[in-house]
Design a protein around this motif. Structure first.
Motif, PDB file in Angstrom:
ATOM      1  N   ASN A  94      41.959  57.898 141.588  1.00 18.89           N
ATOM      2  CA  ASN A  94      42.163  56.888 141.206  1.00 18.89           C
ATOM      3  C   ASN A  94      42.759  56.613 142.407  1.00 18.89           C
ATOM      4  OD1 ASN A  94      43.120  54.114 140.689  1.00 18.89           O
ATOM      5  ND2 ASN A  94      44.618  54.103 139.259  1.00 18.89           N
ATOM      6  N   SER A 138      41.053  54.025 137.831  1.00 21.04           N
ATOM      7  CA  SER A 138      40.576  55.787 137.797  1.00 21.04           C
ATOM      8  C   SER A 138      39.094  55.563 137.549  1.00 21.04           C
ATOM      9  CB  SER A 138      40.671  56.527 137.224  1.00 21.04           C
ATOM     10  OG  SER A 138      42.160  56.667 136.954  1.00 21.04           O
ATOM     11  N   TYR A 149      37.554  55.027 143.312  1.00 26.03           N
ATOM     12  CA  TYR A 149      38.849  53.967 142.336  1.00 26.03           C
ATOM     13  C   TYR A 149      37.885  52.341 142.130  1.00 26.03           C
ATOM     14  CZ  TYR A 149      39.810  51.104 146.919  1.00 26.03           C
ATOM     15  OH  TYR A 149      39.797  49.999 147.518  1.00 26.03           O
TER      16      TYR A 149
END
Length: 214
Positions: free
Chosen positions: A34, A45, A81
């Motif tokens: 992330n 994430s 991410y």
């Protein structure tokens, strides 16, 4: 892609020739990453299993039953991410990176089982990045170009965690949990309108097959 694997093989060979006591192997696993932003963004994430590479471990003499050494790797890793809107991801960034962790290792062995702890820096270079946009249930994917002075292709930070080796003669099975704490920004914070921080965090679970030469 072939030239990166050639580089991996040459690096591993050079380390093995200089080693006094060494294991060489391959590893793969699942990595979730992330990015933390300032100002804060509602990011989440991204996890995947596209993480694999070569591992070289060298170690020295035992002191009070504990053996110390160095574990070096050259790997291809996928990280990223995503933004969330409700329960649906409307933006996702995925990056393919060459990663080089260089970690000190403490090693405690009882018969055929070894417990170890790795810790040290990692360095990475982003080869490719892909953006996915989801609107009204339709997802479009685009390979994005790197903008000079805006994107940060070089990444670095600290990584480490505990692991377990089980030896069967010269062959060993290795399992490891590893945490990543990045220090490099994803975007250049000096650019107007860009977040002042965009650093990486990650957690990986890896398994490997090692061969002991001495």
């Amino acid at each position: 892609m072939k030239r990166y694997f050639l580089f991996i093989v040459l690096l591993a060979a050079s380390i093995s020739m200089a080693s006094a006591q060494m294991e060489l192997g391959v590893r793969g696993g699942f990595l979730t990453t992330n990015r933390s932003f300032k100002p804060d963004r509602k990011s989440s994430s991204v996890g995947n299993a596209n993480n694999y590479g070569l591992v070289v471990t060298n170690w020295g003499e035992k002191f009070w039953g504990i053996q110390w050494g160095i574990q070096a790797e050259v790997a291809l890793a996928e990280r990223g991410y995503k933004y969330l809107q409700g329960d649906t991801a409307d933006y996702k960034l995925t990056q393919q990176m060459v990663e080089v962790p260089l970690m000190a290792q403490l090693h405690l062995t009882y018969r055929a089982v070894s417990l170890f702890l790795n810790a040290g820096p990692y360095f990475g270079y982003v080869l490719k990045q892909t953006e996915e946009l989801t609107r009204d249930g339709i997802t479009t994917s685009t390979d994005t170009k790197f903008l000079k002075g805006y994107d940060r292709r070089f990444q670095y930070g600290l990584t480490g965690g505990p692991g377990l080796n089980v030896h069967f003669g010269s062959i060993a099975l290795q399992a490891e949990v590893r945490y990543y704490m990045g220090f490099a920004h994803l975007y250049n914070p000096a650019v107007e309108g860009v977040p002042s921080a965009s650093k990486e965090t990650g957690l990986g679970m890896f398994v490997g097959l090692m061969y002991r030469f001495k």
